[in-house]
Design a protein around this motif. Structure first.
Motif, PDB file in Angstrom:
ATOM      1  N   GLY A 300     -63.065  31.854  45.591  1.00 55.99           N
ATOM      2  CA  GLY A 300     -64.133  31.748  44.343  1.00 55.99           C
ATOM      3  C   GLY A 300     -63.376  32.750  43.895  1.00 55.99           C
ATOM      4  O   GLY A 300     -63.778  32.881  42.704  1.00 55.99           O
ATOM      5  N   VAL A 301     -62.359  33.225  44.073  1.00 58.75           N
ATOM      6  CA  VAL A 301     -61.580  34.357  43.413  1.00 58.75           C
ATOM      7  C   VAL A 301     -60.544  33.776  42.164  1.00 58.75           C
ATOM      8  O   VAL A 301     -60.038  32.757  42.607  1.00 58.75           O
ATOM      9  CB  VAL A 301     -61.432  35.219  43.746  1.00 58.75           C
ATOM     10  N   ALA A 302     -59.776  34.476  41.374  1.00 58.34           N
ATOM     11  CA  ALA A 302     -59.118  34.685  40.406  1.00 58.34           C
ATOM     12  C   ALA A 302     -57.827  34.862  40.153  1.00 58.34           C
ATOM     13  O   ALA A 302     -56.793  33.821  40.179  1.00 58.34           O
ATOM     14  CB  ALA A 302     -59.757  35.072  39.167  1.00 58.34           C
ATOM     15  N   ALA A 303     -57.298  35.449  41.444  1.00 56.82           N
ATOM     16  CA  ALA A 303     -56.557  35.931  42.174  1.00 56.82           C
ATOM     17  C   ALA A 303     -56.583  37.108  43.459  1.00 56.82           C
ATOM     18  O   ALA A 303     -57.904  37.298  43.602  1.00 56.82           O
ATOM     19  CB  ALA A 303     -56.518  37.336  41.184  1.00 56.82           C
ATOM     20  N   ALA A 304     -55.698  36.823  44.436  1.00 55.71           N
ATOM     21  CA  ALA A 304     -55.805  37.373  45.815  1.00 55.71           C
ATOM     22  C   ALA A 304     -54.499  38.107  46.302  1.00 55.71           C
ATOM     23  O   ALA A 304     -53.433  37.262  45.502  1.00 55.71           O
ATOM     24  CB  ALA A 304     -55.982  36.284  47.035  1.00 55.71           C
TER      25      ALA A 304
END
Length: 503
Positions: A300-304
């Motif tokens: 559920g992150v914005a960037a990886a």
């Protein structure tokens, strides 16, 4: 040596004996009036070219970028800390159940049309003593954009073709994952960022090869921006008496390019929620990797970003760090990392404290891309790369201004890192054969050795006509994306390496 013109008078005609007064005054407002120094020596056509060149520069924006970037140099950076362990999914801690779950989640998102892939294939070829506007040569010894390059595989495929065929295979896998009765066609849109120096040959290469089996309308080309090269006092460097020297704005220019091209809106219209972003020069890149996508969605992150462990303290790779106590994750270039920190050891594990290398393999939400494009433009801070710039005075020391793809991470409210194995996903092609590392030969061997392991695991056998360490087999991306579904092709069969295995 040309003597500079000493006087300008009013004039409204570009071909007149004086430059357009309004344009000259605008240049004076930003301290760039030297661009018209040689006006008196130009032909009418050259004067017209110069005026159009200057009029094409957003002077307020470039002035803001130059000032902010110069002011940011030398500012003491916040103290850095190692990446928190909880921010990284390591290979050793991942379970088979997790990998299978993420793979299925990723394929589901792909089959729902929520993923697009973005290739960074812009830039400007650097060789010898500087940058050139005509594509004349590269560190690979080729005059073509890097994606056109062939690394010597048995199939003779280019980097572009390998990536296109991985997209085709991934579409098939996603379609096969759909439940019975569902529509069987899956479409992954491919956005390809070029530059003014690579755009035309890239488009022609795709057209010539009929988009490698993809539909022409599922590939969108767009150009990154360029920024004037400046001297150490911030003035424009003139490449010719009638043209300002310019260079691409770095792979981080992708954010502003997506916004200005209205492609973020295009993605939203297509139903895209996630964007897989990667560099052109990785022969083992898993374009649109379902496992990475599933992990990204699950967290559920914005960037990886995909990462590998740094091989040794002096390895020339940027590493992820946390800036300040509890600060955001960001990347520090190897040249900016203090040697004492580069070699610092974690006493508990015996590993490097700053060990997570950036590979330019990233995943973003579309919502985040909209936010970061505005943030980077507002802050207007670019990296200054000191280079020899071709100019009217010969090779002039000056600055290219560029942003990097990883400049986005400090803007992210949440970032996760996903460890991968070098030998499975990272085969960079940066230097010509004969160099010590990252050559076409080294990349080819990494591909052949990985695919050999796939074939053996699937029950196949190999014979070799050359030493084992220098050969192997190539598995067509159309047959297998990551080693799956090879038993029917390989079990009980013997392959004479080197060769390509296809249907």
């Amino acid at each position: 040596m040309r003597e500079p013109a000493t006087q300008f008078v009013d004039g409204n005609n570009n071909g007149s004996s004086s430059p357009p007064q309004a344009l000259l005054e605008r240049l004076k407002d930003y301290g760039q009036e030297d661009a018209f120094t040689l006006w008196d020596e130009l032909s009418p056509d050259e004067r017209d070219l110069l005026v159009r060149d200057i009029e094409g520069i957003d002077l307020p924006r470039i002035d803001r970028i130059v000032r902010c970037s110069f002011q940011s140099q030398g500012v003491q950076a916040a103290a850095i800390e190692p990446v928190p362990e909880g921010s990284v999914s390591t290979v050793e801690e991942r379970t088979l159940e997790e990998r299978e779950k993420w793979w299925k989640m990723g394929l589901k998102a792909i089959s729902d049309g929520k993923l697009a892939v973005l290739l960074l294939s812009g830039g400007q070829w650097e060789f010898g003593d500087g940058y050139v506007h005509a594509i004349q040569g590269t560190r690979l010894g080729s005059s073509d954009p890097k994606g056109c390059f062939k690394i010597g595989l048995p199939s003779g495929k280019s980097l572009f073709q390998l990536q296109a065929e991985r997209i085709l295979c991934l579409q098939k896998l996603a379609a096969q994952s759909l439940s019975e009765g569902s529509a069987g066609f899956v479409h992954i849109h491919w956005y390809i960022m070029t530059s003014p120096f690579t755009d035309d040959p890239t488009r022609k290469f795709f057209e010539c090869h009929k988009y490698f089996g993809l539909e022409a309308d599922q590939v969108t080309f767009f150009q990154q921006g360029t920024i004037p090269c400046v001297s150490k006092d911030g003035r424009f460097i003139m490449e010719t008496p009638y043209r300002v020297a310019k260079a691409p704005d770095g792979n981080g220019g992708v954010y502003s390019a997506l916004k200005s091209s209205r492609l973020l809106e295009d993605m939203a219209t297509r139903g895209v929620k996630y964007l897989d972003c990667y560099g052109v020069d990785n022969a083992l890149v898993r374009v649109g990797d379902p496992t990475f996508l599933g992990y990204f969605i699950d967290k559920g992150v914005a960037a990886a970003a995909k990462v590998v462990r740094k091989a040794y303290p002096q390895e020339k790779v940027g590493v992820f760090v946390r800036r300040g106590k509890g600060g955001p994750l960001s990347v520090v270039e190897y040249s900016e990392l203090d040697p004492s920190l580069a070699g610092a050891i974690n006493q508990g594990t015996g590993r490097l404290r700053f060990c997570w290398s950036n590979l330019c393999l990233h995943m973003f939400t579309l919502d985040f891309l909209n936010q970061v494009a505005s943030g980077l433009e507002k802050d207007s801070i670019y990296h200054l790369a000191e280079k020899k710039i071709p100019s009217i005075h010969g090779q002039t020391m000056g600055y290219k201004l560029e942003q990097f793809i990883f400049d986005a991470f400090p803007y992210s409210p949440s970032t996760a890192l996903f460890e991968v194995l070098r030998e499975e996903e990272f085969a960079p092609v940066k230097n010509a054969n004969g160099s010590n590392f990252d050559t076409p030969d080294s990349a080819r061997l990494l591909v052949l050795r990985l695919h050999t392991r796939w074939v053996v695991a699937a029950g196949g056998f190999l014979t070799h006509s050359v030493p084992l360490y220098a050969t192997g087999v190539e598995v067509s991306p159309l047959c297998s994306y990551a080693g799956e579904n090879l038993e029917a092709i390989c079990r009980g069969r013997t392959f004479h390496a080197p060769c390509e295995i296809t249907f």
